[in-house]
Design an enzyme around this catalytic site. Sequence first.
Site, PDB file in Angstrom:
ATOM      1  CB  SER A  90      -7.017  -8.722   3.191  1.00 23.91           C
ATOM      2  OG  SER A  90      -5.964  -8.057   3.845  1.00 23.91           O
ATOM      3  CE  LYS A  91      -8.477 -10.601  10.535  1.00 22.29           C
ATOM      4  NZ  LYS A  91      -9.348 -11.298  11.423  1.00 22.29           N
ATOM      5  NE  ARG A  92      -2.951 -10.477   7.217  1.00 28.55           N
ATOM      6  CZ  ARG A  92      -3.826 -11.316   7.732  1.00 28.55           C
ATOM      7  NH1 ARG A  92      -4.098 -11.269   8.999  1.00 28.55           N
ATOM      8  NH2 ARG A  92      -4.442 -12.210   6.999  1.00 28.55           N
ATOM      9  NE  ARG A  93      -4.867  -6.058   0.074  1.00 30.52           N
ATOM     10  CZ  ARG A  93      -4.846  -7.345  -0.271  1.00 30.52           C
ATOM     11  NH1 ARG A  93      -3.716  -7.951  -0.489  1.00 30.52           N
ATOM     12  NH2 ARG A  93      -5.975  -8.032  -0.391  1.00 30.52           N
TER      13      ARG A  93
END
Length: 469
Positions: A234-237
């Site tokens: 995921s791009k957030r993590r």
Amino acid sequence: MTVRVRFAPSPTGMFHVGGARSALQNWIYAKQQGGVFVLRIEDTDAARNKPEWTEGILSALDWIGISRGSYEGPYFQSENAGEHRAAAARLYESGRAYYCDCTREDVQARTGSQYQGYDGYHRDRGLGPGEGRALRFRTPDEGATVVVDLIRGEPTFENRLIEDFVIARGDGSPVFLLANVVDDMIMGITHVIRAEEHLPNTPKQQLLWDALGVKPPVWAHVPVVVNEKRQKLSKRRDKVALEAYREEGYLAGAMRNYLMLLGWAPSGDREIVPWSVIEDEFRLEEVNPSPAFFDEKKLRAFNGEYIRALSVPDFIDACQPWLTGTGTIAPPPWQPEEFDADAFAAVAPLAQTRLAVLSEIVPNVDFLFLSAPLIDEAAWAKTMKDGSADLLDAAIVAFEALESWNAEALKSTLEAVGAERGLKLGKTQAPVRVAVTGRTVGLPLFESLEVLGRERSLTRMRAARLRLV
Ligand code: GLU
């Protein structure tokens, strides 16, 4: 029939490594089949799209070997808005779709349960078009939709479990599911190779192909890419942007070799193989449908191998962006005029064997170009213990007396200084290395001293000695 595949990214963020993997798989498949690769930018989500993301996709593809001008497109989904609306109208006129003005709350109130999908309330109520009315597809009550998938066999979906899904919103704008199908039709796509995330959309999309009277494509849903905890990247993590890897100094060749191993492997016991071997041996049908682990450690090891396989001049060239700071790569800590290309060339072969990513070149060579080394204080504290002052004193005296300032002479001299104190070379080297380079790890010390030169080396050793008073 000419095979026509497409890669259809949405320009809503940095270009994802999973997207790069799908693009490469499409690219190779087209090549193997003597087919055509089409690039389509799915830019209809106006709120989330930005032109710079599109540019990012084009340049990332270019970097990975799918170069501009060598494929059909880019087309833009927004250019086909008229066709999307026309298809929605055709589905309504043929009775395959109907208008509905229910809200989610309406449905919930009727079914008295948690929202489980639309209940078909307006199927036969003859509501006409109007502001705020969504267009829903009338899914067949019976039968099943069989998806022919080159990787997953024939996943089968019972039609009665597929709700009458929305194909155009209350403002008349067609949704992604329909726009994506219509574009594939217009572009004559024969094979849709895309991420597994879209598999749940596929039976709905296949029903749309059927309803619009066109033979659906063959599908291939490539496995989701996960991190070490088996979570979808995921791009957030996670670090997912291809650009981030490029900035860190991954080579395009290593990257694309690694990406192709997500769910597939070449014959034999090989993983690092020339691109031509991958182009020959890759079989879409052999891709493993299970989630593929994106192992950054393994990628680093791959990259190190690719770096070592470069010729020295190519390695020197490849380092340039980090030595000068270009584009989005941060400038190095030295001033441009302090850089010395000959000194760099002298240590480049030593550095080449040590790097996993090209950005690591900077901390390895900065001591050569700065007037004083950047002292890593933790390294200093750990190294400069009792005895360091005495050791530096003796090393300075011994080095001053050297007739010829070369790595071999420096080594035997320092070895002798250590031996007099009952120290092995490793222990003897440590304070000298910290004094001269500011760090505890780096290029081989004696070659570094040779390239740095007598005066600069001794000045640094004297300065370090003074700090120990
Ligand atoms: N635009 C979609 C995405 O980026 C791709 C859909 C498709 O490949 O069919 O996920």
